[in-house]
Every structure is written in C-alpha cells, then in structure tokens.
Scaffold this motif. Structure first.
Motif, PDB file in Angstrom:
ATOM      1  N   ASP A  12      -6.653   1.645  -6.598  1.00 53.65           N
ATOM      2  CA  ASP A  12      -6.617   0.333  -7.237  1.00 53.65           C
ATOM      3  C   ASP A  12      -7.927  -0.426  -7.011  1.00 53.65           C
ATOM      4  OD1 ASP A  12      -4.098   0.754  -8.144  1.00 53.65           O
ATOM      5  OD2 ASP A  12      -3.095  -0.594  -6.731  1.00 53.65           O
ATOM      6  N   ARG A  13      -8.415  -1.073  -8.064  1.00 53.19           N
ATOM      7  CA  ARG A  13      -9.622  -1.897  -7.976  1.00 53.19           C
ATOM      8  C   ARG A  13      -9.409  -3.175  -8.772  1.00 53.19           C
ATOM      9  NH1 ARG A  13     -10.015   1.863  -5.194  1.00 53.19           N
ATOM     10  NH2 ARG A  13     -11.793   3.255  -4.807  1.00 53.19           N
ATOM     11  N   ARG A  14     -10.030  -4.265  -8.326  1.00 53.26           N
ATOM     12  CA  ARG A  14     -10.024  -5.512  -9.092  1.00 53.26           C
ATOM     13  C   ARG A  14     -11.309  -5.660  -9.906  1.00 53.26           C
ATOM     14  NH1 ARG A  14      -7.823  -9.930  -4.745  1.00 53.26           N
ATOM     15  NH2 ARG A  14      -9.260  -8.813  -3.389  1.00 53.26           N
ATOM     16  N   TYR A  15     -12.426  -5.252  -9.316  1.00 52.85           N
ATOM     17  CA  TYR A  15     -13.727  -5.501  -9.932  1.00 52.85           C
ATOM     18  C   TYR A  15     -14.521  -4.223 -10.217  1.00 52.85           C
ATOM     19  CZ  TYR A  15     -12.547  -9.988  -7.784  1.00 52.85           C
ATOM     20  OH  TYR A  15     -11.892 -11.124  -7.401  1.00 52.85           O
ATOM     21  N   MET A  16     -14.471  -3.282  -9.293  1.00 53.08           N
ATOM     22  CA  MET A  16     -15.321  -2.088  -9.407  1.00 53.08           C
ATOM     23  C   MET A  16     -15.018  -1.319 -10.690  1.00 53.08           C
ATOM     24  SD  MET A  16     -15.986   0.866  -6.503  1.00 53.08           S
ATOM     25  CE  MET A  16     -16.768  -0.289  -5.372  1.00 53.08           C
ATOM     26  N   TRP A  17     -16.061  -1.077 -11.458  1.00 50.02           N
ATOM     27  CA  TRP A  17     -16.002  -0.359 -12.729  1.00 50.02           C
ATOM     28  C   TRP A  17     -15.261  -1.137 -13.823  1.00 50.02           C
ATOM     29  CZ3 TRP A  17     -13.568   3.159  -8.861  1.00 50.02           C
ATOM     30  CH2 TRP A  17     -14.526   3.810  -8.079  1.00 50.02           C
ATOM     31  N   LYS A  18     -14.880  -2.409 -13.528  1.00 51.93           N
ATOM     32  CA  LYS A  18     -14.077  -3.163 -14.488  1.00 51.93           C
ATOM     33  C   LYS A  18     -14.793  -4.380 -15.060  1.00 51.93           C
ATOM     34  CE  LYS A  18      -9.556  -1.770 -12.699  1.00 51.93           C
ATOM     35  NZ  LYS A  18      -8.246  -2.242 -12.176  1.00 51.93           N
ATOM     36  N   MET A  54      -1.183   3.776   5.411  1.00 54.81           N
ATOM     37  CA  MET A  54      -0.945   2.355   5.185  1.00 54.81           C
ATOM     38  C   MET A  54      -0.751   2.071   3.697  1.00 54.81           C
ATOM     39  SD  MET A  54      -3.393  -0.922   6.076  1.00 54.81           S
ATOM     40  CE  MET A  54      -3.072  -0.872   7.843  1.00 54.81           C
ATOM     41  N   SER A  55      -1.536   2.726   2.866  1.00 55.08           N
ATOM     42  CA  SER A  55      -1.422   2.498   1.423  1.00 55.08           C
ATOM     43  C   SER A  55      -0.038   2.894   0.912  1.00 55.08           C
ATOM     44  CB  SER A  55      -2.510   3.281   0.674  1.00 55.08           C
ATOM     45  OG  SER A  55      -2.204   4.669   0.560  1.00 55.08           O
ATOM     46  N   LEU A  56       0.543   3.923   1.495  1.00 53.48           N
ATOM     47  CA  LEU A  56       1.880   4.358   1.085  1.00 53.48           C
ATOM     48  C   LEU A  56       2.931   3.319   1.473  1.00 53.48           C
ATOM     49  CD1 LEU A  56       1.761   8.148   2.075  1.00 53.48           C
ATOM     50  CD2 LEU A  56       1.362   7.134  -0.173  1.00 53.48           C
ATOM     51  N   VAL A  57       2.808   2.797   2.681  1.00 51.28           N
ATOM     52  CA  VAL A  57       3.762   1.797   3.159  1.00 51.28           C
ATOM     53  C   VAL A  57       3.655   0.520   2.336  1.00 51.28           C
ATOM     54  CG1 VAL A  57       4.380   0.343   5.126  1.00 51.28           C
ATOM     55  CG2 VAL A  57       3.812   2.752   5.488  1.00 51.28           C
ATOM     56  N   ARG A  58       2.424   0.153   1.972  1.00 46.41           N
ATOM     57  CA  ARG A  58       2.190  -1.089   1.232  1.00 46.41           C
ATOM     58  C   ARG A  58       2.382  -0.915  -0.276  1.00 46.41           C
ATOM     59  NH1 ARG A  58      -2.947  -3.052   1.107  1.00 46.41           N
ATOM     60  NH2 ARG A  58      -2.135  -5.180   0.889  1.00 46.41           N
ATOM     61  N   ASN A  59       2.522   0.334  -0.727  1.00 42.77           N
ATOM     62  CA  ASN A  59       2.585   0.619  -2.155  1.00 42.77           C
ATOM     63  C   ASN A  59       1.350   0.073  -2.875  1.00 42.77           C
ATOM     64  OD1 ASN A  59       3.728   1.733  -4.480  1.00 42.77           O
ATOM     65  ND2 ASN A  59       4.772  -0.172  -5.013  1.00 42.77           N
ATOM     66  N   GLU A 106       2.804  -0.716  11.835  1.00 43.26           N
ATOM     67  CA  GLU A 106       2.501  -1.842  12.717  1.00 43.26           C
ATOM     68  C   GLU A 106       1.477  -2.792  12.116  1.00 43.26           C
ATOM     69  OE1 GLU A 106       0.670  -2.854  17.149  1.00 43.26           O
ATOM     70  OE2 GLU A 106       1.295  -0.787  16.687  1.00 43.26           O
ATOM     71  N   PHE A 107       0.500  -2.259  11.377  1.00 41.30           N
ATOM     72  CA  PHE A 107      -0.632  -3.074  10.945  1.00 41.30           C
ATOM     73  C   PHE A 107      -0.637  -3.372   9.443  1.00 41.30           C
ATOM     74  CE2 PHE A 107      -2.072  -0.973  14.842  1.00 41.30           C
ATOM     75  CZ  PHE A 107      -2.570  -2.055  15.565  1.00 41.30           C
ATOM     76  N   LYS A 108       0.411  -3.003   8.738  1.00 43.65           N
ATOM     77  CA  LYS A 108       0.413  -3.122   7.272  1.00 43.65           C
ATOM     78  C   LYS A 108       0.238  -4.555   6.777  1.00 43.65           C
ATOM     79  CE  LYS A 108       5.477  -3.360   6.711  1.00 43.65           C
ATOM     80  NZ  LYS A 108       5.766  -3.559   8.152  1.00 43.65           N
ATOM     81  N   ASP A 109       0.692  -5.533   7.565  1.00 44.33           N
ATOM     82  CA  ASP A 109       0.642  -6.928   7.123  1.00 44.33           C
ATOM     83  C   ASP A 109      -0.566  -7.693   7.658  1.00 44.33           C
ATOM     84  OD1 ASP A 109       3.039  -6.680   5.687  1.00 44.33           O
ATOM     85  OD2 ASP A 109       4.205  -6.973   7.516  1.00 44.33           O
ATOM     86  N   ASP A 110      -1.375  -7.055   8.493  1.00 42.92           N
ATOM     87  CA  ASP A 110      -2.572  -7.720   9.003  1.00 42.92           C
ATOM     88  C   ASP A 110      -3.610  -7.846   7.898  1.00 42.92           C
ATOM     89  OD1 ASP A 110      -2.476  -8.171  12.078  1.00 42.92           O
ATOM     90  OD2 ASP A 110      -1.551  -6.208  11.776  1.00 42.92           O
ATOM     91  N   GLU A 111      -4.371  -8.920   7.945  1.00 41.05           N
ATOM     92  CA  GLU A 111      -5.346  -9.182   6.889  1.00 41.05           C
ATOM     93  C   GLU A 111      -6.779  -8.933   7.323  1.00 41.05           C
ATOM     94  OE1 GLU A 111      -4.787  -9.695   3.775  1.00 41.05           O
ATOM     95  OE2 GLU A 111      -2.620  -9.619   4.072  1.00 41.05           O
TER      96      GLU A 111
END
Length: 323
Positions: free
Chosen positions: A314-320, A304-309, A183-188
């Motif tokens: 996953d990280r964009r900035y942390m440790w990177k 939710m992470s499974l539904v959204r794949n 239900e909430f996978k697409d909410d931001e």
C-alpha cells in the motif's frame, strides 16, 4: 557478464588509466541501504582504494570532484528511479566506469550503465542473488582482483549458505515475529538501532518497512550515537528495535542492550548470531550481516502488516502523485 568477468575487464581499463582510486556507491532509499554493506566492506578492507556512498540526487547536484576514469561507480535502482538514471548518465559523462545494478535487463539503468548486474527481486526473491548480496560480491571481487584480498575464498563460499540461513531463521523466529506484531501493532513511533554493517539495515527497517510500507513513524539511529542525545527519550513506553550485529561493532550494540534492559521495557533484539550468521566463516561473517538480516527484519514487519491488515504494497504517494 558474470561479476568476475566484469571486474576483470574493468581492471584492464582502470590500470591503463593509471589505477583504481575510488569506488563510489550511488542509490536512493532501500537500494542505497542494500548496497551500504558493500561500502562498509570497502572502507574496512581496502588498503589503497577510497570509497563513499551517495544519495543519487545529491550525487548529481553535488558531484565529487574526484569522479573520473580512475573511479568505479556501482549504482543501484530496482526499476530505474529517475534521479538514479541521471546519476549513471552523469558518471558516464565524467569518464567513470559505471556498473548499473537493477531488477531487470530492460530498465533504463541497464540501458545506460556500461556494465549491468541484474539481481533477484520480488515475492520469490533468492537472497543470495539479491541486490545486497551482489553489491557485496562486486566489492569482494574488486578487493580480490585489485588487492589480492586474503579472505576471498571464504567470502565466496558463504553464498552457498545464505538462502538456507534465511529460510531456517524465518521458521525459527516466526513465534517471536508474531508476538512482536501483536504487541507493537498499535504503536505509532519506533526507534531502530544498528551499527557497523547493520546500520544500513536499520535504515531499511525504519524508512522502508515501517515508514513507507506501514505508515509508522520511525527513527533510525547508529548504536554509537544513541548515547549522545537520543537516549534521553528512553522510557518504559517507547518501543525500540535493536539489530544486534556480529563482528567488530557488536560491543556498541551490547552497550545499547545493557541500557535498554535497565531503563526500557518495550523493546526487541534481533541478533545476527542467533539468526545463523555464525555458520559463515568468521573471517568474513561480519560483512554478511545485512544480507541475512534485511529479509529477517522485514519478516517481522510483515507479520505486523498481517495483524494490521495493512499490505506492505500500500502507498499513498509513491508512484501515485507528482514528486
């Protein structure tokens, strides 16, 4: 050393220094949220010991003046976050007694703390030995040895029930968690509410699990503060997650629930009593809210992470990047 032995040795030192005046909890992010229940226990039950909780970097830059040899600092970081290691070093330099909670015996946290507590972590984490559980155990032990805490035995018996409670709850709540994910996978954006012993858990869900691990906007609110401004944003579209506590602050959560039932449509309630917290002795169950509920609320976001794949790793900035 076992926690009982650690606190026993510390008691000898602080008694010789004039007695224990304060217990400070220091950490960043999810680690701070994990040790928040221990701070909540101390502020609720300690009769003669002050307590506070600090972000590690703020502790370093705006150090409390009371930090001295009559202070115990419980400082937590899984992999030795740089500012948390600095917090340990600073506390040592001020004469305080430091207990470093960390994920392995070889981290810089373990190397710099006067005492170390290594907690279970990772994909096969044992929840009764996780950071939130062991920070709580440290606080119970301090209350027991310094103030003869009357509910100590009831608290210790709870540790034998935690892992079964969480495992059973995950099994029972899987359908609800999967419906939430769909239900909430697409909410931001999400509002996450909690009170008392679950306020730190609400922070974890919002800042660590939604924002860090799913890149979703999230706002964490104390249930009591919801009615002092934020509830004006409530409508039929905005999603809410209410973490409903067991214990003294439950009426605050029930007040939010009543309002959501009247003015909102898209919300879920994860109730600590329905999760199984009522299996723990009522004299101490309140303080175990987060120990049980952090793995449960994460379980919902994991679905939710499974539904959204979108992996929770996953990280964009942390440790990177440099920050």
């Amino acid at each position: 050393m076992e926690i009982k032995s650690i606190i026993s040795e510390i008691k000898q030192k602080v008694d010789a220094a004039g007695g224990l005046k304060a217990v400070y909890f220091v950490a960043c992010g999810g680690s701070q949220a994990a040790i928040y229940p221990a701070k909540y226990l101390m502020q609720s039950e300690a009769e003669n010991i002050a307590t506070a909780i600090y972000n590690s970097n703020e502790f370093v830059h705006a150090t409390p003046a009371a930090l001295n040899e009559q202070t115990v600092c419980i400082i937590c970081s899984l992999n030795a976050t740089a500012e948390t290691v600095e917090a340990v070093k600073l506390a040592n330099s001020k004469g305080a007694i430091t207990i470093a909670m960390t994920g392995s015996p070889d981290t810089l946290m373990a190397q710099n703390g006067q005492y170390k507590v290594v907690y279970s972590n990772g994909d096969h984490q044992i929840y009764s030995q996780a950071n939130q559980a062991l920070a709580l155990k440290l606080a119970f032990e301090i209350l027991h040895q310094f103030e003869n805490y009357k509910n100590y035995e009831a608290a210790m018996s709870a540790y034998g029930k935690i892992d079964e409670i969480v495992a059973t709850a995950k099994e029972n709540l899987l359908p609800q968690a999967q419906r939430f994910a769909q239900e909430f996978k697409d909410d931001e954006i999400f509002y996450v509410l909690g009170s008392g012993p679950l306020f730190g858990t609400a922070y974890t869900m919002a800042c660590c699990h939604f924002m860090e691990m799913q890149w979703k906007h999230a706002i964490v609110l104390n249930s009591g503060e919801y009615f002092h401004g934020p509830f004006e944003t409530t409508d039929k579209e905005v999603p809410f997650v209410l973490l409903k506590s067991s214990g003294r602050t439950r009426p605050m959560d029930e007040r939010v629930e009543t309002f959501l039932n009247q003015y909102a449509e898209r919300f879920i309630i994860i109730d600590a009593e329905e999760v199984g917290l009522n299996r723990i002795d009522s004299s101490v169950a309140e303080f175990f809210n987060s120990v049980v509920m952090i793995p449960i609320e994460r379980y919902f976001v994991y679905q939710m992470s499974l539904v959204r794949n979108h992996s929770m790793d996953d990280r964009r900035y942390m440790w990177k990047v440099a920050y």
